[in-house]
Structure formats: structure tokens, C-alpha cells
Design an enzyme around this catalytic site. Structure first.
Site, PDB file in Angstrom:
ATOM      1  N   GLY A 232     -42.956 103.001  43.641  1.00 13.08           N
ATOM      2  CA  GLY A 232     -41.623 102.401  43.590  1.00 13.08           C
ATOM      3  C   GLY A 232     -40.594 103.451  43.227  1.00 13.08           C
ATOM      4  O   GLY A 232     -40.814 104.656  43.450  1.00 13.08           O
ATOM      5  N   SER A 233     -39.496 103.015  42.651  1.00 18.15           N
ATOM      6  CA  SER A 233     -38.387 103.934  42.377  1.00 18.15           C
ATOM      7  C   SER A 233     -38.683 104.803  41.155  1.00 18.15           C
ATOM      8  O   SER A 233     -39.473 104.429  40.277  1.00 18.15           O
ATOM      9  CB  SER A 233     -37.117 103.124  42.142  1.00 18.15           C
ATOM     10  OG  SER A 233     -37.288 102.308  41.005  1.00 18.15           O
ATOM     11  N   GLU A 252     -46.053 107.161  42.379  1.00 17.60           N
ATOM     12  CA  GLU A 252     -45.616 107.543  43.737  1.00 17.60           C
ATOM     13  C   GLU A 252     -44.179 107.076  43.846  1.00 17.60           C
ATOM     14  O   GLU A 252     -43.929 105.875  44.024  1.00 17.60           O
ATOM     15  CB  GLU A 252     -46.483 106.853  44.792  1.00 17.60           C
ATOM     16  CG  GLU A 252     -47.949 107.247  44.776  1.00 17.60           C
ATOM     17  CD  GLU A 252     -48.199 108.666  45.274  1.00 17.60           C
ATOM     18  OE1 GLU A 252     -47.307 109.253  45.916  1.00 17.60           O
ATOM     19  OE2 GLU A 252     -49.293 109.186  45.004  1.00 17.60           O
ATOM     20  N   LEU A 253     -43.231 108.005  43.730  1.00 16.08           N
ATOM     21  CA  LEU A 253     -41.828 107.608  43.606  1.00 16.08           C
ATOM     22  C   LEU A 253     -41.023 108.027  44.837  1.00 16.08           C
ATOM     23  O   LEU A 253     -41.581 108.388  45.858  1.00 16.08           O
ATOM     24  CB  LEU A 253     -41.263 108.209  42.318  1.00 16.08           C
ATOM     25  CG  LEU A 253     -42.123 107.951  41.062  1.00 16.08           C
ATOM     26  CD1 LEU A 253     -41.552 108.661  39.850  1.00 16.08           C
ATOM     27  CD2 LEU A 253     -42.278 106.461  40.795  1.00 16.08           C
ATOM     28  N   CYS A 286     -40.044 106.400  51.601  1.00 17.90           N
ATOM     29  CA  CYS A 286     -39.918 107.406  50.543  1.00 17.90           C
ATOM     30  C   CYS A 286     -39.836 108.819  51.108  1.00 17.90           C
ATOM     31  O   CYS A 286     -39.329 109.710  50.451  1.00 17.90           O
ATOM     32  CB  CYS A 286     -41.090 107.286  49.587  1.00 17.90           C
ATOM     33  SG  CYS A 286     -42.680 107.300  50.442  1.00 17.90           S
ATOM     34  N   GLU A 378     -31.786 109.256  46.211  1.00 17.36           N
ATOM     35  CA  GLU A 378     -32.475 108.669  47.367  1.00 17.36           C
ATOM     36  C   GLU A 378     -31.612 107.535  47.922  1.00 17.36           C
ATOM     37  O   GLU A 378     -31.400 106.523  47.249  1.00 17.36           O
ATOM     38  CB  GLU A 378     -33.823 108.113  46.899  1.00 17.36           C
ATOM     39  CG  GLU A 378     -34.583 107.446  48.001  1.00 17.36           C
ATOM     40  CD  GLU A 378     -35.884 106.832  47.498  1.00 17.36           C
ATOM     41  OE1 GLU A 378     -35.862 106.113  46.482  1.00 17.36           O
ATOM     42  OE2 GLU A 378     -36.921 107.055  48.138  1.00 17.36           O
TER      43      GLU A 378
HETATM   44  P1  NAD Z   1     -38.737  99.263  42.452  1.00 18.02           P
HETATM   45  O1  NAD Z   1     -38.974 100.447  41.584  1.00 18.02           O
HETATM   46  O2  NAD Z   1     -37.473  98.521  42.315  1.00 18.02           O
HETATM   47  O3  NAD Z   1     -39.909  98.179  42.234  1.00 18.02           O
HETATM   48  C1  NAD Z   1     -41.262  98.531  42.437  1.00 18.02           C
HETATM   49  C2  NAD Z   1     -42.147  97.536  41.724  1.00 18.02           C
HETATM   50  O4  NAD Z   1     -42.010  97.672  40.316  1.00 18.02           O
HETATM   51  C3  NAD Z   1     -41.847  96.066  42.046  1.00 18.02           C
HETATM   52  O5  NAD Z   1     -43.084  95.396  42.209  1.00 18.02           O
HETATM   53  C4  NAD Z   1     -41.125  95.609  40.805  1.00 18.02           C
HETATM   54  O6  NAD Z   1     -41.203  94.216  40.587  1.00 18.02           O
HETATM   55  C5  NAD Z   1     -41.871  96.381  39.729  1.00 18.02           C
HETATM   56  N1  NAD Z   1     -41.185  96.559  38.441  1.00 18.02           N
HETATM   57  C6  NAD Z   1     -39.863  96.626  38.202  1.00 18.02           C
HETATM   58  N2  NAD Z   1     -39.647  96.852  36.880  1.00 18.02           N
HETATM   59  C7  NAD Z   1     -40.857  96.928  36.286  1.00 18.02           C
HETATM   60  C8  NAD Z   1     -41.301  97.157  34.955  1.00 18.02           C
HETATM   61  N3  NAD Z   1     -40.442  97.356  33.952  1.00 18.02           N
HETATM   62  N4  NAD Z   1     -42.622  97.170  34.698  1.00 18.02           N
HETATM   63  C9  NAD Z   1     -43.511  97.004  35.698  1.00 18.02           C
HETATM   64  N5  NAD Z   1     -43.166  96.767  36.987  1.00 18.02           N
HETATM   65  C10 NAD Z   1     -41.844  96.745  37.279  1.00 18.02           C
HETATM   66  O7  NAD Z   1     -38.965  99.792  43.958  1.00 18.02           O
HETATM   67  P2  NAD Z   1     -38.662  99.061  45.333  1.00 18.02           P
HETATM   68  O8  NAD Z   1     -37.185  99.002  45.520  1.00 18.02           O
HETATM   69  O9  NAD Z   1     -39.463  97.832  45.473  1.00 18.02           O
HETATM   70  O10 NAD Z   1     -39.289 100.135  46.359  1.00 18.02           O
HETATM   71  C11 NAD Z   1     -38.567 101.209  46.847  1.00 18.02           C
HETATM   72  C12 NAD Z   1     -38.896 102.489  46.102  1.00 18.02           C
HETATM   73  O11 NAD Z   1     -40.288 102.785  46.240  1.00 18.02           O
HETATM   74  C13 NAD Z   1     -38.166 103.688  46.681  1.00 18.02           C
HETATM   75  O12 NAD Z   1     -37.692 104.483  45.627  1.00 18.02           O
HETATM   76  C14 NAD Z   1     -39.247 104.412  47.463  1.00 18.02           C
HETATM   77  O13 NAD Z   1     -39.015 105.773  47.643  1.00 18.02           O
HETATM   78  C15 NAD Z   1     -40.442 104.152  46.618  1.00 18.02           C
HETATM   79  N6  NAD Z   1     -41.663 104.342  47.408  1.00 18.02           N
HETATM   80  C16 NAD Z   1     -42.438 105.441  47.176  1.00 18.02           C
HETATM   81  C17 NAD Z   1     -43.568 105.661  47.964  1.00 18.02           C
HETATM   82  C18 NAD Z   1     -44.457 106.844  47.738  1.00 18.02           C
HETATM   83  O14 NAD Z   1     -45.578 106.828  48.222  1.00 18.02           O
HETATM   84  N7  NAD Z   1     -44.018 107.872  47.029  1.00 18.02           N
HETATM   85  C19 NAD Z   1     -43.915 104.769  48.977  1.00 18.02           C
HETATM   86  C20 NAD Z   1     -43.092 103.644  49.183  1.00 18.02           C
HETATM   87  C21 NAD Z   1     -41.973 103.438  48.377  1.00 18.02           C
END
Ligand code: NAD
Length: 476
Positions: A232-233, A252-253, A286, A378
Site C-alpha cells: 500500500g502507500s 511493498e510501497l 506502483c 507518487e
Molecule cells: P493504502 O495505504 O491507502 O491502503 C492499503 C491497505 O492498508 C488497505 O487495505 C487499508 O485498509 C489498510 N490500512 C490503512 N490504514 C491502516 C492501518 N493503520 N493499519 C493497518 N492497515 C491499514 O493504499 P491504497 O490506496 O489501497 O493502494 C495504493 C498504494 O499501494 C499506492 O501507494 C501504491 O503504490 C501501493 N502499491 C504498491 C505495490 C508494490 O508492490 N510496491 C503494489 C500495489 C500498490
């Protein structure tokens, strides 16, 4: 498609106290209602996972491989239905969802194969006289309960990258998809739990919780878990790492991936790659191309080649096979991308291209100053920023100036330039004459700096999700 209602917790599917609509981003219509997990259900899932930890850790290799192979077959049989579901819940173009399902299948298959390669080594212990006569070897042990948290953009693939290696390693896993996109992951989990049941393994080896940060935080901060695997982010990833300490956290961000175009590059190939790599998944990937660094002498011809290709990028309904760019995941994301573009323009950037229409289409910016989010952060939308640089040295230092470091590409005809890039670019992967978004399951995938910690790809994720146990024997 048919799967039980409720959430897969323990050995059954439990009704959640509430549901929330899952929305088709393209027209904001409700696809269905999905169960919403709670912190209480998350704690129940943790109890179940801890209870089966030893059993799952001791499952024979053939059972773990059979379960993954059976899951692969079940998902493959529903390939087209998975694609349709992914298009609806993510709003991603059909072509991108086809890529997602095929990559998911490969992840399941590769993880099943890796079960056979999970082994240790014998080691010499007689390097000092005190070790003479001793025999030594090490084995790999599962790390324990894994919590997998995933983002919205590739929900099925990201979940497969958590679930398959964890189970291959002998770890029970609880997965939490993003609240916007729970459906394909629920369906994958349904198939794998059926495979667990058929193979005599506990269904609690794989559980799923929907919900937001509260549910995620309940899972990631429980001291009984062995590891968190998060995609995620950066902001959320860093928060999780702080809160989960001292538990092992794999991150993986995001990134603002760069593509460098050298003077000797094949400009047609570079222009094709910028468009393919910048706009797939509507820029919500990402490792999509965000920053293009073109050596000054080829900047204008490159912009002309981009300009000639851009009108052919079809923007619209993601169900149409011709569509390449569609609506972002939600209106808030679209508003944020537009705001970052406006900010960049106010700070001196030029809009070299912007598709017209209701849906946000491809945008090319030039001369975005540093300090602008459209360059430094990003953007996660269909926006590319082109900057000219005097030479390759400046291009490489500009790539490295980012706080992110996932993948970077260089287009060049020179082997020397390629090796210099591989040597000097501070990223998790350097790609020559291909899009930075190229990713294969047999390679270690991950970032440096704010793009992450740890590596994925089944072989490498299994390494992360196991610990070594040393054995020393003095034979009698
Ligand atoms: P996000 O960070 O907003 O959310 C990701 C997940 O984290 C969701 O399931 C969310 O509910 C959960 N979450 C949020 N706060 C939390 C907390 N405090 N504790 C535990 N879980 C929590 O990301 P998004 O907007 O869903 O996805 C997009 C991001 O993911 C982009 O930054 C993208 O680059 C990244 N991404 C990275 C890869 C990689 O392989 N490096 C692949 C795909 C996406």
C-alpha cells in the site's frame, strides 16, 4: 459466481454485523454489498490462526503443494469471471484485469513449485578446533501467523502474493483487502479454503477480514503474529511498521518511477514504453512511469512522438477492450490528481497534452519544478512529467534524488550506459529498454528507501516468511 456470504473466519463463514456497498468506479453504481469486518472479528481470526499455527507448520509439503495447485486450477477455470469482477470493483481497463488474472495464476503456480525448494544446507563446523567432529545443518521454519494487508489497485494479484508464499512456507495467514475492492480476494479465499478442506488441512490456515484501518491495526499490532506483509502507500506502511514493532514487517510501497531516455535511445520504443508504462491501470500502479528524464538533445523529438501517439489512447468504459485509461478508484483520487496538476502548472509547469472528456485521461506535463507533488510524490493517476537534463549523469542523480526507489528504466543503445545505470541507480530494479512496470514472479521484487523493505516473488517472500534454525550434532 458463487461463494458463501459472510467472512471466512475459523472453520466457517461468519455473518458480519454490517455490510457496505462495493462501487463500480466508472459510473458509481453499486455492484453488491460486501460484509464489513470488525475489530472483534479480527481478534477471533487471530485466535483461530494462532490455534492452527503448529498444525499448518507441520503440514507435509505434498499437502501444501496440492492445495496451491488446486487453488490455481479453480481460479483458472473461472478466469473470465474473475476478469469481469476485477473490472467492476477496480474500474481498471479490461486489458489490465486480464494481465492481473494471468499474473495471479502464475503466482499460485510458482508458489506451489517453490514448496519443493524449501530446504536448508549442511555447513562445516570445524573451522576452529572446538568444532571438530560436529555436524551442522540448518532448516527453514515458518515464521508463524502472517497478516497480509493489500491495496486497491491489483487486489487479486496482491492478495495472491501474500497468501500463496505464506501457505507455501507453512504459515497461517489472515488477509485484509482494501475496503474498496474486497470481492475478488473473497472469491480467491473461497477457492483456497475449499482446497484446504479437500486436502484435510484446517480452513483457518486462510482467513479474510474486510474493513479499514481499525481492523488492519488490530491485526498488525497483535503480539502473537510472526510477520506483517503490507502492500500500500508509504504513509500507511510506515505507520504499520511503527505500530507493529518489534514484529517483522515487509513493506511493498509506492514510487514515482523514472524512465530515462538517453541520446542514443530508440525514440519510438521509448515513446511506446512511456505510454504503455505510464497509463496502464490508469496510472494506478506502483511502478508506472511518472517521471521521464530526457537528455536535452532528444527532448523535442520525444515530445513529438508522444504527442503523435497520445490521441490513440482510448479513455472510457473499462469494460470496453479498446479502453486504456478509465476512471480512478474514487472521485477523491481524481480530485487529488487534478489538484496536483493545477499546483504544478501554477508553479511553472506546462501541460503538453491533456485528453478531453469527463473521465480523467492521459496528461503530459513538462518542466515540473522540484518541490511539486506531481514530481516528488507518487501521483497514482494518468500523469507523466517530462523533464530535460543536460546529460545522463544529471538524469541518474535526478532519479536518485527521489525519496522512493522501486523500479527505474533507461532507454539506450549503449551497453556501458546500461551497466552504469544498473550500478548507480538506487532502486530495487533497473530495467533497460523496457517499462519499469515489468515484473516477473521469478525475480526478487521490492524497493529501497520509502518504496519498501523486503522482497516479494514467491521464492523471495518464502525466504522472508521463514526463519533459519541451526542444528548442531556431536555424533556419539
Ligand atoms: P493504502 O495505504 O491507502 O491502503 C492499503 C491497505 O492498508 C488497505 O487495505 C487499508 O485498509 C489498510 N490500512 C490503512 N490504514 C491502516 C492501518 N493503520 N493499519 C493497518 N492497515 C491499514 O493504499 P491504497 O490506496 O489501497 O493502494 C495504493 C498504494 O499501494 C499506492 O501507494 C501504491 O503504490 C501501493 N502499491 C504498491 C505495490 C508494490 O508492490 N510496491 C503494489 C500495489 C500498490
Amino acid at each position: 459466481m458463487k461463494f458463501p456470504s459472510g467472512l471466512p473466519i475459523g472453520e466457517s463463514w461468519i455473518e458480519a454485523p454490517a455490510t457496505a456497498p462495493v462501487v463500480f468506479p466508472y459510473d458509481s453504481s453499486t455492484i453488491t454489498e460486501a460484509p464489513v469486518g470488525t475489530t472483534d472479528l479480527a481478534r477471533q481470526a487471530l485466535d483461530h490462526a494462532v490455534a492452527v499455527r503448529e498444525t499448518v507448520g507441520r503440514l507435509p509439503s505434498y499437502v501444501r503443494r496440492n492445495v496451491l495447485q488446486a487453488t490455481h486450477s479453480a481460479v483458472r477455470a473461472e478466469r473470465d469471471a474473475f476478469v469481469d469482477l476485477l473490472v467492476l470493483e477496480t474500474g481498471k481497463p479490461l486489458v489490465d484485469c486480464r494481465v492481473e488474472i494471468d499474473r495471479t495464476l502464475l503466482t499460485l503456480e510458482t508458489a506451489a513449485e517453490e514448496v519443493a525448494r524449501l530446504h536448508g544446507e549442511t555447513v562445516p563446523l570445524d573451522l576452529l578446533p572446538s568444532g571438530e567432529g560436529l555436524r551442522g545443518f540448518w532448516v527453514r521454519k515458518p515464521i508463524g501467523v502472517v497478516v497480509g494487508i493489500t491495496g486497491f489497485n491489483y487486489p487479486l494479484l496482491l492478495a495472491a502474493h501474500k497468501i500463496a508464499p505464506a501457505f507455501a512456507a507453512g504459515c497461517p495467514i489472515i488477509v485484509k483487502p482494501a475496503p474498496q475492492t474486497p470481492l475478488a480476494t473473497l472469491w480467491l479465499v473461497h477457492f483456497m479454503r475449499s482446497a484446504l478442506l479437500e486436502n484435510g488441512a484446517p480452513e483457518s490456515a486462510l482467513q479474510l477480514l474486510t474493513g479499514g484501518p481499525d481492523v488492519g491495526a488490530t491485526l498488525t499490532t497483535d503480539s502473537r503474529i510472526g510477520a506483517v506483509s503490507f502492500t500500500g502507500s508509504a504513509a500507511v506502511g510506515h505507520q504499520i511498521a511503527r505500530d507493529a514493532a518489534p514484529t517483522k514487517v515487509l513493506l511493498e510501497l509506492g514510487s514515482n518511477s523514472a524512465l530515462v531516455v538517453a541520446e542514443d535511445a530508440d525514440l519510438d520504443a521509448a515513446a511506446d514504453a512511456i505510454i504503455r508504462g505510464g497509463y496502464y491501470a490508469s496510472g494506478q500502479a506502483c511502478i508506472s512511469v511518472q517521471r521521464v528524464l530526457a537528455v536535452e538533445s532528444i527532448r523535442q523529438p520525444l515530445l513529438e512522438k508522444l504527442g503523435a501517439r497520445l490521441p490513440a489512447v482510448v479513455v472510457g468504459d473499462p469494460r470496453d477492450p479498446a479502453t486504456r485509461v478509465s476512471a480512478l478508484i474514487d472521485p477523491r483520487s481524481t480530485a487529488r490528481v487534478r489538484e496536483w496538476v493545477d499546483d504544478a502548472v501554477h508553479a511553472g509547469a506546462t501541460v503538453a497534452y491533456a485528453a478531453e472528456g469527463d473521465t480523467l485521461g492521459p496528461i503530459v506535463l513538462t518542466d515540473v519544478p522540484s518541490g511539486q507533488q506531481a514530481w516528488d510524490e507518487e501521483i497514482f493517476g494518468p500523469v507523466i512529467a517530462v523533464r530535460s537534463v543536460p546529460d545522463l549523469e544529471s538524469a541518474f542523480s535526478s532519479v536518485n534524488a527521489s525519496r522512493y526507489g522501486l523500479h527505474a528504466s533507461v532507454f539506450t543503445a549503449s551497453l556501458d550506459t546500461a551497466f552504469t545505470a544498473i550500478d548507480q541507480l538506487d532502486v530495487g530494479g533497473v530495467v533497460i529498454n523496457e517499462v519499469p512496470g515489468f515484473r516477473s514472479d521469478v525475480m526478487p521484487y521490492g524497493g529501497v528507501k520509502d518504496s519498501g523493505i523486503g522482497r516479494e516473488g514467491p521464492r523471495f517472500a518464502i525466504e522472508e516468511l521463514t526463519t533459519t534454525r541451526m542444528a548442531i550434532i556431536r555424533p556419539r
